[in-house]
Structure formats: structure tokens, C-alpha cells
Design a protein around this motif. Structure first.
Motif, mmCIF file in Angstrom:
data_model
loop_
_atom_site.group_PDB
_atom_site.id
_atom_site.type_symbol
_atom_site.label_atom_id
_atom_site.label_comp_id
_atom_site.label_asym_id
_atom_site.label_seq_id
_atom_site.Cartn_x
_atom_site.Cartn_y
_atom_site.Cartn_z
ATOM 1 N N PRO A 191 6.200 -12.191 -8.674
ATOM 2 C CA PRO A 191 6.225 -13.655 -8.822
ATOM 3 C C PRO A 191 7.554 -14.303 -8.440
ATOM 4 O O PRO A 191 7.550 -15.339 -7.774
ATOM 5 C CB PRO A 191 5.881 -13.845 -10.306
ATOM 6 N N PRO A 192 8.711 -13.728 -8.824
ATOM 7 C CA PRO A 192 9.969 -14.362 -8.382
ATOM 8 C C PRO A 192 10.127 -14.365 -6.859
ATOM 9 O O PRO A 192 10.677 -15.309 -6.290
ATOM 10 C CB PRO A 192 11.053 -13.496 -9.051
ATOM 11 N N ASP A 193 9.642 -13.296 -6.187
ATOM 12 C CA ASP A 193 9.685 -13.246 -4.725
ATOM 13 C C ASP A 193 8.841 -14.370 -4.134
ATOM 14 O O ASP A 193 9.276 -15.106 -3.247
ATOM 15 C CB ASP A 193 9.142 -11.899 -4.215
ATOM 16 N N SER A 194 7.616 -14.487 -4.618
ATOM 17 C CA SER A 194 6.700 -15.506 -4.103
ATOM 18 C C SER A 194 7.250 -16.907 -4.359
ATOM 19 O O SER A 194 7.110 -17.800 -3.513
ATOM 20 C CB SER A 194 5.318 -15.358 -4.749
ATOM 21 N N HIS A 195 7.861 -17.091 -5.519
ATOM 22 C CA HIS A 195 8.413 -18.406 -5.840
ATOM 23 C C HIS A 195 9.531 -18.781 -4.867
ATOM 24 O O HIS A 195 9.599 -19.924 -4.383
ATOM 25 C CB HIS A 195 8.940 -18.412 -7.276
ATOM 26 N N SER A 196 10.409 -17.813 -4.562
ATOM 27 C CA SER A 196 11.502 -18.076 -3.616
ATOM 28 C C SER A 196 10.961 -18.394 -2.230
ATOM 29 O O SER A 196 11.439 -19.305 -1.559
ATOM 30 C CB SER A 196 12.439 -16.858 -3.557
ATOM 31 N N LEU A 197 9.941 -17.633 -1.800
ATOM 32 C CA LEU A 197 9.342 -17.898 -0.495
ATOM 33 C C LEU A 197 8.674 -19.266 -0.467
ATOM 34 O O LEU A 197 8.749 -19.999 0.528
ATOM 35 C CB LEU A 197 8.320 -16.802 -0.171
ATOM 36 N N PHE A 198 8.017 -19.613 -1.573
ATOM 37 C CA PHE A 198 7.340 -20.909 -1.666
ATOM 38 C C PHE A 198 8.339 -22.065 -1.538
ATOM 39 O O PHE A 198 8.101 -23.041 -0.822
ATOM 40 C CB PHE A 198 6.587 -21.009 -2.995
ATOM 41 N N LEU A 199 9.464 -21.969 -2.234
ATOM 42 C CA LEU A 199 10.465 -23.035 -2.203
ATOM 43 C C LEU A 199 11.022 -23.241 -0.796
ATOM 44 O O LEU A 199 11.407 -24.360 -0.441
ATOM 45 C CB LEU A 199 11.606 -22.714 -3.175
ATOM 46 N N LYS A 200 11.057 -22.166 -0.002
ATOM 47 C CA LYS A 200 11.584 -22.257 1.367
ATOM 48 C C LYS A 200 10.495 -22.522 2.398
ATOM 49 O O LYS A 200 10.804 -22.766 3.567
ATOM 50 C CB LYS A 200 12.293 -20.954 1.740
ATOM 51 N N GLY A 201 9.249 -22.440 1.978
ATOM 52 C CA GLY A 201 8.162 -22.536 2.944
ATOM 53 C C GLY A 201 8.185 -21.369 3.906
ATOM 54 O O GLY A 201 7.743 -21.484 5.056
ATOM 55 N N ALA A 202 8.704 -20.229 3.446
ATOM 56 C CA ALA A 202 8.837 -19.037 4.282
ATOM 57 C C ALA A 202 7.597 -18.155 4.147
ATOM 58 O O ALA A 202 6.818 -18.277 3.193
ATOM 59 C CB ALA A 202 10.088 -18.248 3.901
ATOM 60 N N THR A 203 7.415 -17.265 5.109
ATOM 61 C CA THR A 203 6.230 -16.407 5.119
ATOM 62 C C THR A 203 6.609 -14.966 5.410
ATOM 63 O O THR A 203 7.663 -14.687 5.983
ATOM 64 C CB THR A 203 5.217 -16.868 6.181
ATOM 65 N N VAL A 204 5.711 -14.062 5.009
ATOM 66 C CA VAL A 204 5.837 -12.643 5.321
ATOM 67 C C VAL A 204 4.655 -12.253 6.189
ATOM 68 O O VAL A 204 3.498 -12.520 5.835
ATOM 69 C CB VAL A 204 5.856 -11.776 4.046
ATOM 70 N N SER A 205 4.924 -11.647 7.329
ATOM 71 C CA SER A 205 3.862 -11.191 8.230
ATOM 72 C C SER A 205 3.990 -9.686 8.427
ATOM 73 O O SER A 205 5.104 -9.148 8.480
ATOM 74 C CB SER A 205 3.955 -11.896 9.586
ATOM 75 N N PHE A 206 2.843 -9.020 8.537
ATOM 76 C CA PHE A 206 2.834 -7.574 8.682
ATOM 77 C C PHE A 206 2.545 -7.194 10.132
ATOM 78 O O PHE A 206 1.577 -7.660 10.726
ATOM 79 C CB PHE A 206 1.793 -6.954 7.751
ATOM 80 N N LEU A 207 3.407 -6.356 10.671
ATOM 81 C CA LEU A 207 3.263 -5.881 12.042
ATOM 82 C C LEU A 207 2.548 -4.538 12.010
ATOM 83 O O LEU A 207 3.139 -3.501 11.722
ATOM 84 C CB LEU A 207 4.638 -5.745 12.700
ATOM 85 N N ASN A 208 1.258 -4.559 12.298
ATOM 86 C CA ASN A 208 0.429 -3.355 12.322
ATOM 87 C C ASN A 208 0.081 -3.052 13.778
ATOM 88 O O ASN A 208 -0.628 -3.824 14.432
ATOM 89 C CB ASN A 208 -0.837 -3.572 11.494
ATOM 90 N N ASP A 209 0.575 -1.939 14.273
ATOM 91 C CA ASP A 209 0.385 -1.599 15.685
ATOM 92 C C ASP A 209 -1.073 -1.478 16.087
ATOM 93 O O ASP A 209 -1.429 -1.690 17.247
ATOM 94 C CB ASP A 209 1.087 -0.270 16.006
ATOM 95 N N GLU A 210 -1.926 -1.113 15.136
ATOM 96 C CA GLU A 210 -3.309 -0.799 15.480
ATOM 97 C C GLU A 210 -4.289 -1.916 15.126
ATOM 98 O O GLU A 210 -5.491 -1.732 15.258
ATOM 99 C CB GLU A 210 -3.737 0.489 14.750
ATOM 100 N N ILE A 211 -3.808 -3.067 14.689
ATOM 101 C CA ILE A 211 -4.722 -4.087 14.160
ATOM 102 C C ILE A 211 -5.707 -4.568 15.215
ATOM 103 O O ILE A 211 -6.860 -4.888 14.908
ATOM 104 C CB ILE A 211 -3.921 -5.281 13.589
ATOM 105 N N TRP A 212 -5.275 -4.620 16.474
ATOM 106 C CA TRP A 212 -6.158 -5.159 17.512
ATOM 107 C C TRP A 212 -7.310 -4.213 17.809
ATOM 108 O O TRP A 212 -8.336 -4.609 18.334
ATOM 109 C CB TRP A 212 -5.357 -5.434 18.773
ATOM 110 N N ASN A 213 -7.138 -2.937 17.486
ATOM 111 C CA ASN A 213 -8.228 -1.979 17.657
ATOM 112 C C ASN A 213 -9.187 -1.981 16.470
ATOM 113 O O ASN A 213 -10.290 -1.444 16.561
ATOM 114 C CB ASN A 213 -7.661 -0.563 17.825
ATOM 115 N N LEU A 214 -8.760 -2.574 15.352
ATOM 116 C CA LEU A 214 -9.563 -2.524 14.135
ATOM 117 C C LEU A 214 -10.451 -3.746 13.968
ATOM 118 O O LEU A 214 -11.449 -3.689 13.266
ATOM 119 C CB LEU A 214 -8.645 -2.406 12.913
#
Length: 260
Positions: free
Chosen positions: A174-197
């Protein structure tokens, strides 16, 4: 499949194409890097980090990188064009967040790209012994203690910042999410195989490839020396098993290419 330029050797082509596609996916599709933005590349001396730095610089971004040894620091300082700042975290005395905020005038960085398994799992301060996002058995205690915490990454992100990670077990409290929320920041996951899935995303990915021919552009940048990969000496087929074990233990500091 992609056509190999005549002036590019087979070893360089094989050792660059995967990292090139990953860097394009992270910096173009997931974070829209553009001139004037600031990018932090964690472990920039790694094969993937090296290509990511070069692509970000080619797109006009200001690049900061971390180094985990004196050898890595010296390698990053020799890159041309030079990175804006190399943060040596090998001794654990340098605060990554403080260094990035200082470099950006307190605004924070726009994009953080970690090479995977380069940060500690727990929100600062971590309980002893400090667990980290990777499980390499041979990593020294001193190095594990020097790795930035996820709290540091979130702290150094600027408003609207994007954190691109390959860590599938990242836990946001929750503290992580709150900090990201206040900044309007995002976390994205780089999955090499996602386009095949995902069948749904395949068309979108093909559209990206048609508009921006990633594979061809990767080879073109390699041909014109914009990409200068971190490659080890070609490995004969009979040593492939040993090489794979080294890679799986995260002990390889250069890209391994098997030559038939």
C-alpha cells in the motif's frame, strides 16, 4: 526473420537482435521515450542495458546508469556518446535516489528500466537478512546489500514516470501504491514472450512492426555502429551446455552466442 546487412557479422547479429527488440519494446511501446526525457538504466553495463542506453540516447533522452563494479563503471564511462551520470553502487555508500534527484534538479527521472533482478524486494528498510529480487547463489553479500530497494526506485521517479521491470515477482505494498498514485506514475512489466501468448495483442504487435520495423531498424543501427553490443567470444556447440548454465546462474556479463 530479418535481413542481415552485409557489413554486420553473424555473431553480432545473433547477439544483438533479442536485446534490440526488448529495448524497443521497453522504450518505445511501454514508455514512449522522446527527446528531453531522462532515463535511468539499471545495470547499464549488462548486454541488455548497453543496448537500452544506446537506443535511449539515439532517441534524444538523457541517460543515467548504475554500475555494480569498478569494471562496469569504467566501461560505462567509455561509452560514446557518454551517459549523463554513472552511479557506482558497488560499495553500498551511494544513494541511487539521491543521485538521480540531484542530477534532475529534484524533478526525478521519467523512465526507469531495470535489467531484471537488480533491486531488493522489501520496502526500505528491509529486514535482515536482506532478500532480493534474484536468487543467484554465488552473489556476494556485499553486492546484495548494495542493491537499491524498490522504495528508492519509486522515490526517484518523476511525475508521470514509468518504471519498466522484468521482475515477475515484484510486490507493491500500500505505501508503494500510494507513492505511485501521488505522482501519477506507473509500473509496466517487460515480458519477452507476451506477444506469443496473446492472440489479441499479436495484431497490435504486428502493426508496431509494420510502422516501425523493429528488427530491420535494430540491424540497421548495428550496421551503422549506433548499437555496439556487449558480446563474449563465440562459443563452440560442444560448450553450449556449460554456457547455458552460466547464463541461468546470472554469471555471464556479456551476451553468449553459440557458433555452429
Amino acid at each position: 526473420l530479418v535481413r542481415k546487412p552485409e557489413k554486420v557479422c553473424w555473431v553480432e547479429a545473433a547477439g544483438t537482435v533479442r536485446d534490440g527488440v526488448r529495448a524497443y519494446t521497453a522504450l518505445h511501446y511501454l514508455s514512449q521515450v522522446s527527446p528531453g526525457k531522462t532515463v535511468l538504466v539499471m545495470d547499464g553495463a549488462s548486454p541488455f542495458g548497453t543496448i537500452a542506453i544506446q537506443l535511449a540516447q539515439h532517441r534524444g533522452a538523457k541517460v543515467i546508469s548504475t554500475a555494480y563494479s569498478l569494471e562496469d563503471k569504467q566501461y560505462l564511462e567509455r561509452l560514446r556518446p557518454p551517459v549523463a551520470r554513472v552511479i557506482d553502487v558497488s560499495n553500498g555508500k551511494i544513494d541511487v535516489a539521491e543521485s538521480c534527484l540531484e542530477e534532475t534538479g529534484g524533478l526525478g527521472v521519467d523512465i526507469v528500466l531495470d535489467a531484471g533482478a537488480q533491486i531488493n524486494l522489501f520496502f526500505s528498510p528491509p529486514p535482515p537478512p536482506p532478500p532480493q529480487l534474484y536468487s543467484a547463489e554465488d552473489e556476494s553479500t556485499s553486492k546484495s546489500q548494495s542493491l537499491p530497494h524498490k522504495h528508492d526506485i519509486i522515490t526517484l521517479l518523476g511525475v508521470g514516470g514509468r518504471w519498466i521491470t522484468t521482475e515477475k515477482n515484484l510486490q507493491l505494498d500500500p505505501p508503494d501504491s500510494h507513492s505511485l498514485f501521488l505522482k501519477g506514475a506507473t509500473v509496466s512489466f517487460l515480458n519477452d514472450e507476451i506477444w506469443n501468448l496473446s492472440n489479441i495483442q499479436q495484431g497490435k504487435y504486428l502493426y508496431i512492426l509494420l510502422m516501425i520495423p523493429i528488427l530491420e531498424d535494430t540491424m540497421e543501427k548495428l550496421s551503422s555502429s549506433i548499437f555496439r553490443p556487449q558480446l563474449d567470444e563465440p562459443i563452440p556447440l560442444y560448450e553450449a551446455k556449460v554456457s547455458m548454465e552460466i547464463v541461468q546462474k546470472n554469471q555471464a556479463r556479456k551476451r553468449q552466442v553459440i557458433q555452429f
